[in-house]
Design a protein around this motif. Structure first.
Motif, PDB file in Angstrom:
ATOM      1  N   VAL A 115       7.280 -18.161   8.915  1.00 13.54           N
ATOM      2  CA  VAL A 115       6.055 -18.634   9.576  1.00 13.54           C
ATOM      3  C   VAL A 115       4.908 -17.689   9.192  1.00 13.54           C
ATOM      4  O   VAL A 115       5.083 -16.474   9.213  1.00 13.54           O
ATOM      5  N   GLU A 235      -0.064 -28.739  10.563  1.00 13.57           N
ATOM      6  CA  GLU A 235       0.652 -27.511  10.231  1.00 13.57           C
ATOM      7  C   GLU A 235       0.942 -26.709  11.506  1.00 13.57           C
ATOM      8  O   GLU A 235       2.040 -26.170  11.681  1.00 13.57           O
ATOM      9  N   ILE A 239       4.605 -25.604  12.895  1.00 20.94           N
ATOM     10  CA  ILE A 239       4.936 -24.211  13.202  1.00 20.94           C
ATOM     11  C   ILE A 239       5.512 -24.109  14.619  1.00 20.94           C
ATOM     12  O   ILE A 239       6.502 -23.416  14.855  1.00 20.94           O
ATOM     13  N   LYS A 242       9.065 -25.206  14.578  1.00 18.31           N
ATOM     14  CA  LYS A 242       9.916 -24.260  13.849  1.00 18.31           C
ATOM     15  C   LYS A 242      10.208 -23.022  14.702  1.00 18.31           C
ATOM     16  O   LYS A 242      11.337 -22.524  14.742  1.00 18.31           O
TER      17      LYS A 242
END
Ligand code: ADP
Length: 380
Positions: A115, A235, A239, A242
């Motif tokens: 990340v 995005e 993130i 994730k």
């Protein structure tokens, strides 16, 4: 109903614990709070009082509930691991929570997950810090790894000596340790992605929001974040997922991010609990962050996180006027702004302290923002 067998215990007595109480009640769950003092925000709405740093106090509180969750990240990991060893459900689990408790562990984990983060280093002395500062344009952001909140524990420096007191404190701490230093990011705005995750892995996200800080404290939240670069918000959302999956968080996670001038996203900070950037969701979402946090830690199916209206804006109310005049201000705000939802945390008013917030929802972000700002201005 069968639900009433689940009793949730929240450690920490601030407004986040307080705002978990109504959805727990609506779901038919029982909830109690271990607050630090009787006068605290949540203690006025729920029960027990005690010190979360004292193991026996926490173990005794845990005996009275089925699952433990948190209003803040400061409960020592050793105590939580012992609770798990004794068979108690703890959400988020200590192995996940550590990444929100320690900013150095957090940076290491985010890098492992691939990340994007600001350039950073952990430094043990002034010489190492000065090297980093010199290599990153002569200014950098220094942070204590643990215990910071609302910008406390964050300093922008150009000389290592400006954090000599923090190095001295580390040297006196038997556990020793490091400070975190980061490049000073030239960001255009800050974003936050809220995620709720259940122990089973079920996940829901709210829209990415823009957060506006003043003096290191969150002042306003715009939901959803206005689109500037088309890909940035996608995005940010990716993130968020994730990080939730990679840390194994259970309950609500907030991922705070910087958007850079060229539309990149860098993760600044993680919080593993309901977060100020999600207060808009009480009125702005079909299911609020507080309700989905409660559902997640009780391992119940998560609720729909879509917006109830196209736009919601939350404005924080910070302390200032004396206690005596606060009630008059609330009366004025309610009278003059009937479309605004005015929340009071029932906290002693002190300058700069978060004592409430205002949310307005509607069709258009600019109109809604002006209305929320006007209602909150009554408290200035
Ligand atoms: P806290 O845990 O006290 O909230 P944060 O790490 O979130 O501390 O930092 C507080 C604020 O300081 C951020 O919201 C941001 O405005 C600013 N800040 C933090 N890190 C950086 C950085 N690397 N570059 C620029 N500004 C930063």
């Amino acid at each position: 109903m069968a639900n009433d067998s689940i009793k949730i215990g929240v450690i920490g007595g601030g407004q986040l614990a307080r705002m978990m109480v109504p959805p727990a009640i609506h779901l038919g769950l029982r909830i109690s709070v271990l607050a630090e003092a009787a006068g605290m925000s949540a203690a006025r709405a729920a029960d027990a009082v005690g010190d979360y740093r004292d193991p026996e106090t926490v173990y005794a509180f845990a005996e009275t509930v089925d699952v433990i969750t948190f209003d803040h990240e400061h409960v020592p990991g050793e105590i939580l691991r012992e609770l798990e060893a004794r068979g108690k459900q703890v959400h988020p689990r200590p192995d996940a929570l550590q990444f929100a408790q320690d900013k150095i562990l957090m940076r290491e984990k985010l890098e492992e997950l691939g990340v994007p983060v600001p350039a950073w280093a952990k430094v043990a002395d002034e010489a190492a810090l000065q090297n980093f500062i010199d290599a990153h344009g002569g200014r950098a952001v220094v942070k204590t790894a643990r215990g910071g909140y609302d910008g406390k524990g964050v300093r922008v420096v150009s000389e290592a000596a400006e954090v000599r007191d923090w190095f001295t404190a580390l040297a006196e701490d038997a556990r020793g340790g490091f400070l975190l230093v980061e490049e000073l990011v030239d960001f255009v705005r800050e974003l936050s992605q809220l995620v709720a995750r259940r122990p089973s892995g079920e996940i829901r996200t709210w829209p990415v929001v823009e957060t506006i800080q003043r003096d290191g404290v969150c002042a306003e939240v715009l939901a959803p974040a206005p689109v500037q670069h088309a890909s940035t918000l996608d995005e940010a959302a990716e993130i968020g997922l994730k990080v939730a999956e990679g840390t194994g968080v259970t309950g609500v996670l907030a991922v705070e991010m910087f958007e850079t001038r060229d539309g990149r996203v860098l993760v600044n900070e993680l919080a593993m609990r309901p977060h100020n950037s999600g207060h808009f969701s009480i009125e702005g979402s079909v299911t609020s962050q507080f309700e989905n946090h409660i559902r997640a830690v009780a391992d119940l199916p998560l609720g729909d996180t879509s917006m109830t209206r196209p736009a919601a804006v939350m404005v924080n109310v910070l302390g200032g006027p004396s206690e005596g005049t606060m009630l008059a201000r609330y009366q004025q705000a309610l009278a003059e702004h009937p479309a605004a939802k005015v929340h009071s945390y029932d906290k002693q008013s002190r300058p700069g302290r978060k004592v409430g917030h205002v949310t307005v929802t509607g069709a258009d972000l600019e109109t809604v923002r002006a209305a929320a700002v006007a209602a909150a201005a009554v408290f200035e």
